[in-house]
Design a protein around this motif. Sequence first.
Motif, PDB file in Angstrom:
ATOM      1  N   VAL A 133       0.877  -1.174   0.000  1.00 57.36           N
ATOM      2  CA  VAL A 133       0.000   0.000   0.000  1.00 57.36           C
ATOM      3  C   VAL A 133       0.911   1.219   0.000  1.00 57.36           C
ATOM      4  O   VAL A 133       1.876   1.285   0.774  1.00 57.36           O
ATOM      5  N   ASN A 134       0.616   2.194  -0.862  1.00 62.06           N
ATOM      6  CA  ASN A 134       1.461   3.380  -0.998  1.00 62.06           C
ATOM      7  C   ASN A 134       0.601   4.638  -0.951  1.00 62.06           C
ATOM      8  O   ASN A 134      -0.365   4.760  -1.709  1.00 62.06           O
ATOM      9  N   VAL A 135       0.946   5.546  -0.045  1.00 60.03           N
ATOM     10  CA  VAL A 135       0.295   6.854   0.000  1.00 60.03           C
ATOM     11  C   VAL A 135       1.399   7.894  -0.199  1.00 60.03           C
ATOM     12  O   VAL A 135       2.180   8.170   0.717  1.00 60.03           O
ATOM     13  N   ILE A 136       1.461   8.427  -1.396  1.00 61.06           N
ATOM     14  CA  ILE A 136       2.503   9.384  -1.761  1.00 61.06           C
ATOM     15  C   ILE A 136       1.831  10.704  -2.121  1.00 61.06           C
ATOM     16  O   ILE A 136       0.961  10.735  -2.990  1.00 61.06           O
ATOM     17  N   HIS A 137       2.230  11.777  -1.458  1.00 60.25           N
ATOM     18  CA  HIS A 137       1.591  13.075  -1.694  1.00 60.25           C
ATOM     19  C   HIS A 137       2.675  14.155  -1.710  1.00 60.25           C
ATOM     20  O   HIS A 137       3.061  14.694  -0.678  1.00 60.25           O
ATOM     21  N   ALA A 138       3.158  14.457  -2.903  1.00 57.75           N
ATOM     22  CA  ALA A 138       4.282  15.387  -3.042  1.00 57.75           C
ATOM     23  C   ALA A 138       3.908  16.818  -2.707  1.00 57.75           C
ATOM     24  O   ALA A 138       4.797  17.646  -2.472  1.00 57.75           O
ATOM     25  N   GLU A 139       2.611  17.149  -2.704  1.00 57.00           N
ATOM     26  CA  GLU A 139       2.211  18.506  -2.345  1.00 57.00           C
ATOM     27  C   GLU A 139       2.345  18.772  -0.848  1.00 57.00           C
ATOM     28  O   GLU A 139       2.367  19.926  -0.416  1.00 57.00           O
ATOM     29  N   SER A 140       2.421  17.741  -0.041  1.00 58.52           N
ATOM     30  CA  SER A 140       2.620  17.928   1.396  1.00 58.52           C
ATOM     31  C   SER A 140       4.046  18.403   1.645  1.00 58.52           C
ATOM     32  O   SER A 140       5.002  17.849   1.103  1.00 58.52           O
ATOM     33  N   ALA A 141       4.187  19.420   2.477  1.00 57.70           N
ATOM     34  CA  ALA A 141       5.518  19.966   2.751  1.00 57.70           C
ATOM     35  C   ALA A 141       6.378  18.992   3.550  1.00 57.70           C
ATOM     36  O   ALA A 141       7.608  19.076   3.517  1.00 57.70           O
ATOM     37  N   SER A 142       5.737  18.089   4.270  1.00 51.09           N
ATOM     38  CA  SER A 142       6.462  17.090   5.058  1.00 51.09           C
ATOM     39  C   SER A 142       5.606  15.835   5.153  1.00 51.09           C
ATOM     40  O   SER A 142       4.386  15.880   4.919  1.00 51.09           O
ATOM     41  N   THR A 143       6.234  14.743   5.502  1.00 45.25           N
ATOM     42  CA  THR A 143       5.451  13.529   5.730  1.00 45.25           C
ATOM     43  C   THR A 143       4.563  13.692   6.958  1.00 45.25           C
ATOM     44  O   THR A 143       3.463  13.131   7.011  1.00 45.25           O
TER      45      THR A 143
END
Length: 335
Positions: A133-143
């Motif tokens: 399962v992968n949740v990748i969100h490049a718009e978030s400034a941090s994890t």
Amino acid sequence: MRTVTYNPETFDHDVEQARDWFRGRRNLLITTHLRPDGDALGSVFAATDCLRNEGIDCTPYLAESLPDDYQHYTVPGAVCGEDIDLSPFDGLLCLDCANENRLALPPNRSFDDITLPCCNIDHHIDNSRFGHVNVIHAESASTTELLATMFGKFGYPVSPAAATSLILGLVMDTGGFRFNNTTAASFRCAANLVDGGADYTHVMHSMFFNEPMELLRLKGEVFKNLKFAFDGRFVYFSLTPDLLERCGATAEMAEDLIDSVRVIRGVEITCRVQQIDDVTRFSLRSQNPDLPILEIAHKLGGGGHLLAAGATQTGITLEEAEAQLVEYVGELLAR
């Protein structure tokens, strides 16, 4: 060059998959990348706290001892650098790590050795999507910003301690809300975390107003020996074990030195080159969105974000490292 796999259109679906994945877990091993920074540590500590409150046993794992600046933020039961029996776990949660080769894992183990179901949550645009399962969100400034969003969607209560860890990661990856990855969503997230009990004052003091004298000596030496190229658009500096020893500083202290250098007027690209034994580490920053240094990091065998990235090489001299760095930066600036 590594393929960029980030797809914002699948985000909501991926978050729902993660919700279902957590519902099926009872005992998690939680890890992040090697040489963890504030976002990595904040993510691990906050996730551990929140998931334990949901009835999931969690063991946070780090490959190295916890840096002194982060001792205050740790959670009970963290394992640092020791071997660990994986048989009790029914899942591996990987946070803030762009690819499986950088994961902090028990000694003499690789990702391929671990058969646990894996959930991968990250904000790096070039994440290799190595999880089940992968949740990748490049718009978030941090994890940690991403985790705060997810925990809100899941309805997970966030304790003041977890809120402090979440804002720690957000503060560190935005440079105290100074870097250009800071968005309106980042400020809203920070405000919500402070409303939830995050100790923002302590985070700011411990991270930005608490420098040891050894680090100040190192900064002085670095600034005296900066190297400029391309009419001052590129500046870089090198750290060697001898320099650190002369200043009484440690490699851990030098992690954020690049942020002191990148503020020089006229500089668009900054790099720290650090050598330890036969390992050379590159840390790159760009001030200009039209100059994505992620491309340079990929050429050097690394990755990261468009404007903040890094790489590691072995078996090259400092002179060879600097020469290829200048070459790649020159190619980017000439476009």
